[in-house]
Design an enzyme around this catalytic site. Structure first.
Site, PDB file in Angstrom:
ATOM      1  N   MET A 157       1.221  -1.444  -0.097  1.00  0.00           N
ATOM      2  CA  MET A 157       0.475   0.160  -0.330  1.00  0.00           C
ATOM      3  C   MET A 157       0.948   1.514  -0.017  1.00  0.00           C
ATOM      4  O   MET A 157       1.619   1.461   1.046  1.00  0.00           O
ATOM      5  CB  MET A 157      -0.693   0.090   1.812  1.00  0.00           C
ATOM      6  CG  MET A 157      -2.078  -1.078   0.906  1.00  0.00           C
ATOM      7  SD  MET A 157      -3.042  -0.607   2.772  1.00  0.00           S
ATOM      8  CE  MET A 157      -2.480  -1.536   3.521  1.00  0.00           C
ATOM      9  N   VAL A 158       1.061   2.219  -1.301  1.00  0.00           N
ATOM     10  CA  VAL A 158       1.602   2.922  -0.696  1.00  0.00           C
ATOM     11  C   VAL A 158       1.165   4.062   0.070  1.00  0.00           C
ATOM     12  O   VAL A 158      -0.429   4.946   0.815  1.00  0.00           O
ATOM     13  CB  VAL A 158       0.905   4.229  -3.063  1.00  0.00           C
ATOM     14  CG1 VAL A 158       1.718   5.459  -2.604  1.00  0.00           C
ATOM     15  CG2 VAL A 158       1.667   3.056  -3.728  1.00  0.00           C
ATOM     16  N   GLN A 176       8.128  -4.934  -2.911  1.00  0.00           N
ATOM     17  CA  GLN A 176       7.243  -4.429  -3.954  1.00  0.00           C
ATOM     18  C   GLN A 176       7.865  -3.473  -5.132  1.00  0.00           C
ATOM     19  O   GLN A 176       7.941  -2.521  -4.820  1.00  0.00           O
ATOM     20  CB  GLN A 176       5.724  -4.531  -4.092  1.00  0.00           C
ATOM     21  CG  GLN A 176       5.083  -4.587  -5.654  1.00  0.00           C
ATOM     22  CD  GLN A 176       3.588  -4.041  -5.395  1.00  0.00           C
ATOM     23  OE1 GLN A 176       3.234  -3.095  -5.123  1.00  0.00           O
ATOM     24  NE2 GLN A 176       2.621  -5.147  -5.656  1.00  0.00           N
ATOM     25  N   CYS A 206      -1.344  -2.320 -10.442  1.00  0.00           N
ATOM     26  CA  CYS A 206      -1.936  -0.674 -10.435  1.00  0.00           C
ATOM     27  C   CYS A 206      -2.859  -0.215 -11.876  1.00  0.00           C
ATOM     28  O   CYS A 206      -2.176  -0.717 -12.744  1.00  0.00           O
ATOM     29  CB  CYS A 206      -0.611   0.187  -9.727  1.00  0.00           C
ATOM     30  SG  CYS A 206      -1.059   1.419  -9.052  1.00  0.00           S
ATOM     31  N   LYS A 224       1.659  -9.317  -8.235  1.00  0.00           N
ATOM     32  CA  LYS A 224       0.153  -9.174  -8.076  1.00  0.00           C
ATOM     33  C   LYS A 224      -0.202  -8.916  -9.139  1.00  0.00           C
ATOM     34  O   LYS A 224      -0.170  -7.684  -9.604  1.00  0.00           O
ATOM     35  CB  LYS A 224       0.533  -8.272  -6.444  1.00  0.00           C
ATOM     36  CG  LYS A 224      -0.503  -7.880  -5.660  1.00  0.00           C
ATOM     37  CD  LYS A 224      -0.624  -7.164  -4.441  1.00  0.00           C
ATOM     38  CE  LYS A 224      -2.194  -6.795  -4.281  1.00  0.00           C
ATOM     39  NZ  LYS A 224      -2.426  -5.577  -5.039  1.00  0.00           N
ATOM     40  N   HIS A 276      -5.820  -9.974  -6.299  1.00  0.00           N
ATOM     41  CA  HIS A 276      -6.508  -9.139  -6.381  1.00  0.00           C
ATOM     42  C   HIS A 276      -8.330  -8.878  -7.511  1.00  0.00           C
ATOM     43  O   HIS A 276      -8.361  -9.630  -8.646  1.00  0.00           O
ATOM     44  CB  HIS A 276      -6.439  -7.401  -6.157  1.00  0.00           C
ATOM     45  CG  HIS A 276      -7.746  -6.980  -6.338  1.00  0.00           C
ATOM     46  ND1 HIS A 276      -7.629  -4.639  -6.107  1.00  0.00           N
ATOM     47  CD2 HIS A 276      -8.978  -6.569  -5.783  1.00  0.00           C
ATOM     48  CE1 HIS A 276      -7.961  -5.078  -6.389  1.00  0.00           C
ATOM     49  NE2 HIS A 276      -9.574  -5.554  -5.262  1.00  0.00           N
ATOM     50  N   ASN A 281      -6.222 -11.453  -2.403  1.00  0.00           N
ATOM     51  CA  ASN A 281      -7.032 -10.806  -1.866  1.00  0.00           C
ATOM     52  C   ASN A 281      -8.623  -9.504  -2.780  1.00  0.00           C
ATOM     53  O   ASN A 281      -8.105 -10.270  -3.352  1.00  0.00           O
ATOM     54  CB  ASN A 281      -5.613  -9.629  -2.943  1.00  0.00           C
ATOM     55  CG  ASN A 281      -5.821  -7.823  -2.543  1.00  0.00           C
ATOM     56  OD1 ASN A 281      -5.892  -7.097  -2.969  1.00  0.00           O
ATOM     57  ND2 ASN A 281      -5.764  -7.840  -1.271  1.00  0.00           N
ATOM     58  N   ALA A 338      -5.256  -5.906   2.754  1.00  0.00           N
ATOM     59  CA  ALA A 338      -4.993  -4.030   3.017  1.00  0.00           C
ATOM     60  C   ALA A 338      -5.803  -3.035   3.352  1.00  0.00           C
ATOM     61  O   ALA A 338      -5.538  -2.625   4.653  1.00  0.00           O
ATOM     62  CB  ALA A 338      -5.062  -3.199   0.994  1.00  0.00           C
ATOM     63  N   ARG A 339      -6.880  -2.676   3.620  1.00  0.00           N
ATOM     64  CA  ARG A 339      -7.564  -1.762   3.706  1.00  0.00           C
ATOM     65  C   ARG A 339      -8.213  -1.924   4.944  1.00  0.00           C
ATOM     66  O   ARG A 339      -7.900  -0.962   6.201  1.00  0.00           O
ATOM     67  CB  ARG A 339      -8.668  -1.213   2.178  1.00  0.00           C
ATOM     68  CG  ARG A 339      -8.822  -0.304   1.648  1.00  0.00           C
ATOM     69  CD  ARG A 339      -9.985  -0.055   0.374  1.00  0.00           C
ATOM     70  NE  ARG A 339     -10.050  -1.146   0.536  1.00  0.00           N
ATOM     71  CZ  ARG A 339     -11.343  -2.418  -0.133  1.00  0.00           C
ATOM     72  NH1 ARG A 339     -12.347  -1.295  -0.272  1.00  0.00           N
ATOM     73  NH2 ARG A 339     -11.400  -3.440  -0.533  1.00  0.00           N
TER      74      ARG A 339
HETATM   75  C1  FNR Z   1      -2.969  -0.258  -2.201  1.00  0.00           C
HETATM   76  N1  FNR Z   1      -2.966  -0.990  -3.394  1.00  0.00           N
HETATM   77  C2  FNR Z   1      -1.595  -0.947  -3.891  1.00  0.00           C
HETATM   78  N2  FNR Z   1      -1.237  -2.640  -4.356  1.00  0.00           N
HETATM   79  C3  FNR Z   1      -0.020  -2.620  -5.387  1.00  0.00           C
HETATM   80  O1  FNR Z   1       0.058  -3.407  -5.888  1.00  0.00           O
HETATM   81  N3  FNR Z   1       0.792  -1.423  -4.741  1.00  0.00           N
HETATM   82  C4  FNR Z   1       0.687  -0.300  -3.676  1.00  0.00           C
HETATM   83  O2  FNR Z   1       1.343  -0.170  -4.008  1.00  0.00           O
HETATM   84  C5  FNR Z   1      -1.344  -0.374  -3.997  1.00  0.00           C
HETATM   85  N4  FNR Z   1      -0.857   1.074  -2.668  1.00  0.00           N
HETATM   86  C6  FNR Z   1      -2.353   0.698  -2.144  1.00  0.00           C
HETATM   87  C7  FNR Z   1      -2.543   1.689  -1.832  1.00  0.00           C
HETATM   88  C8  FNR Z   1      -3.737   2.043  -0.591  1.00  0.00           C
HETATM   89  C9  FNR Z   1      -3.940   2.950   0.364  1.00  0.00           C
HETATM   90  C10 FNR Z   1      -4.738   1.285  -1.119  1.00  0.00           C
HETATM   91  C11 FNR Z   1      -5.953   1.057   0.211  1.00  0.00           C
HETATM   92  C12 FNR Z   1      -4.936   0.137  -1.819  1.00  0.00           C
HETATM   93  C13 FNR Z   1      -4.556  -2.298  -3.676  1.00  0.00           C
HETATM   94  C14 FNR Z   1      -4.088  -3.299  -2.011  1.00  0.00           C
HETATM   95  O3  FNR Z   1      -3.015  -3.798  -2.204  1.00  0.00           O
HETATM   96  C15 FNR Z   1      -5.001  -4.477  -2.798  1.00  0.00           C
HETATM   97  O4  FNR Z   1      -4.847  -4.664  -3.874  1.00  0.00           O
HETATM   98  C16 FNR Z   1      -6.809  -3.362  -2.588  1.00  0.00           C
HETATM   99  O5  FNR Z   1      -6.670  -2.686  -2.104  1.00  0.00           O
HETATM  100  C17 FNR Z   1      -7.813  -4.713  -2.172  1.00  0.00           C
HETATM  101  O6  FNR Z   1      -7.526  -5.475  -0.911  1.00  0.00           O
HETATM  102  P1  FNR Z   1      -8.286  -5.464   0.062  1.00  0.00           P
HETATM  103  O7  FNR Z   1      -8.142  -3.469   0.736  1.00  0.00           O
HETATM  104  O8  FNR Z   1      -9.300  -5.184   0.077  1.00  0.00           O
HETATM  105  O9  FNR Z   1      -7.800  -6.188   1.693  1.00  0.00           O
END
Ligand code: FNR
Length: 377
Positions: free
Chosen positions: A25-26, A125, A154, A193, A221, A252, A279-280
């Site tokens: 997560m960025v 990543q 992304c 991913k 995802h 995911n 993530a969230r």
């Molecule tokens: C993300 N996601 C994400 N995915 C990824 O591959 N690299 C990244 O840097 C990010 N950055 C990121 C930042 C934030 C604030 C969020 C909320 C999401 C996507 C994340 O890893 C994930 O795939 C999705 O949020 C779905 O999973 P959850 O949230 O349902 O568990």
């Protein structure tokens, strides 16, 4: 944080079977959040996506590393030293923060900060579209991380224009070349991913192709590039993928369905995957990883803040992460005070951690940490 770096035994290869994972997560997945996730029970923690060229213009620095001076060494002492070093690979760094930093040469900001505590559990990543650059980055960080992941999901314009992230779903041959190059040349596992494609057969075909590169696992995802978080996660597609592949499939996209620890097992059952990446749910309350159940928000913020102080995390990044824990609570009296705070000291004050912050600050000053480090936003 202040682990006395030092003795590291032979490294164990990361295994992706039956694992609970903090998703990339960025801005959220920086060192304090990763350490907190490990404390609560995550088995593996992913870094935020780090773009290849940004890492390539960074240099590695052990925070506060000093040279080892061997005084008065006899032949026998040198022999013994060599034997011990062979047996247990010793790092003699005297640390200030106890971290390993990758620092951007152009502006001095920290691109990536890690530490020994997470070394065998952290997956970096990469955002990339080029096998040569990806390998250079991976080789540079190989000693400090447990695995490398390729971002293929992304959907942001920045990634798509740069032919990275989800753009790779449309050009799988580029992804295959990157993954094969990494698998063939690294001593640590490689994963990717992805997001699902609108068509099931095409998704399965893509997964088979990616598996053929020799990757150790694949995180999926269950939404397409055009789908947003409010769309249902395609759990049945995750199930089909996990039935078809022989490598671990990491499920995911389930955060909406996962409000407590026991929901994670349900998500595993529905998707047929035995590893789950959150993530969230973790962004909002990182104690979701704890078998003991969710902790109150205040406890999570306090524990997070302590790590932020320990890691000398930039106030801007610390504030961003706490804002995402507080969410609607930002409207409360405390929340409003928090929004006005600017320094780590001011933030700590709101959660009765002033003394802790002062003490650490003094400790860093005594150890010679000059100025505050900055992590790029
Ligand atoms: C993300 N996601 C994400 N995915 C990824 O591959 N690299 C990244 O840097 C990010 N950055 C990121 C930042 C934030 C604030 C969020 C909320 C999401 C996507 C994340 O890893 C994930 O795939 C999705 O949020 C779905 O999973 P959850 O949230 O349902 O568990």
């Amino acid at each position: 944080m202040n682990e006395k770096a030092g003795i590291t035994m032979e490294r164990k290869k990361l295994n992706y079977e039956n694992k609970l994972i903090l998703a990339p997560m960025v801005r959220i997945g920086t060192l304090p959040m990763r350490l907190l996730a490990l404390d609560y029970g995550a088995d593996i923690v992913y870094t935020e996506e780090l773009i290849d060229w940004k890492l390539l213009r960074s240099f590695r620095r052990e925070n506060g590393k000093k040279m080892l001076v061997l005084l008065r060494t006899t032949f026998i002492e040198v022999y013994l030293f060599w034997k011990i070093k062979q047996a247990v690979s010793i790092d003699f760094s005297l640390d200030v923060l106890g971290t390993v930093d990758y620092i951007d040469k152009t502006d001095g900001t920290v691109t990536f900060r890690t530490c020994l505590r997470e070394r065998d559990k952290v997956v970096l990543q990469i955002g990339t579209c080029d096998a040569t650059r990806a390998l250079k980055v991976a080789k540079m960080v190989e000693q400090d991380v447990a695995g490398i992941d390729l971002n293929m999901g992304c959907p942001k314009l920045f990634s798509l224009v740069g032919k990275m992230g989800a753009a790779l779903l449309k050009e799988p041959e580029i992804a295959v070349n990157i993954l094969k190059t990494l698998v063939d040349n690294l001593n640590i596992p490689v994963t990717c991913k992805i997001r699902v494609l609108p068509d099931l057969d095409e998704t399965l075909e893509l997964c088979e192709l990616l598996q053929s590169t020799g990757i150790s696992a694949i995180a999926v995802h269950g939404r397409t590039v055009n789908e947003r978080p409010q769309h249902m996660n395609r759990n049945e597609v995750l199930r089909k993928i996990s039935e078809q592949l022989s490598i671990p499939v990491i499920a995911n996209g389930g955060s909406k369905e996962i409000q407590k620890y026991s929901d994670i097992s349900k998500f595993k059952e529905i998707t047929g995957c035995n590893s789950v990446m959150l993530a969230r749910a973790a962004e909002w309350n990182c104690s979701i990883f704890s078998k003991k159940g969710l902790l109150p928000m205040e406890d999570v913020i306090k524990s997070y803040l302590k790590y932020a102080v320990d890691c000398d995390n930039p106030p801007s990044n610390t504030k961003y992460c706490i804002q995402n824990i507080l969410r609607e609570q930002q409207e409360s009296i405390l929340g409003r005070k928090f929004l006005n705070s600017q320094t780590l000291e001011q933030i700590c004050d709101l959660w009765a951690l002033s003394d802790y912050c002062q003490l650490k600050k003094k400790e860093f000053e005594e150890k010679g940490l000059l100025g505050r480090s900055q992590v790029s936003p």
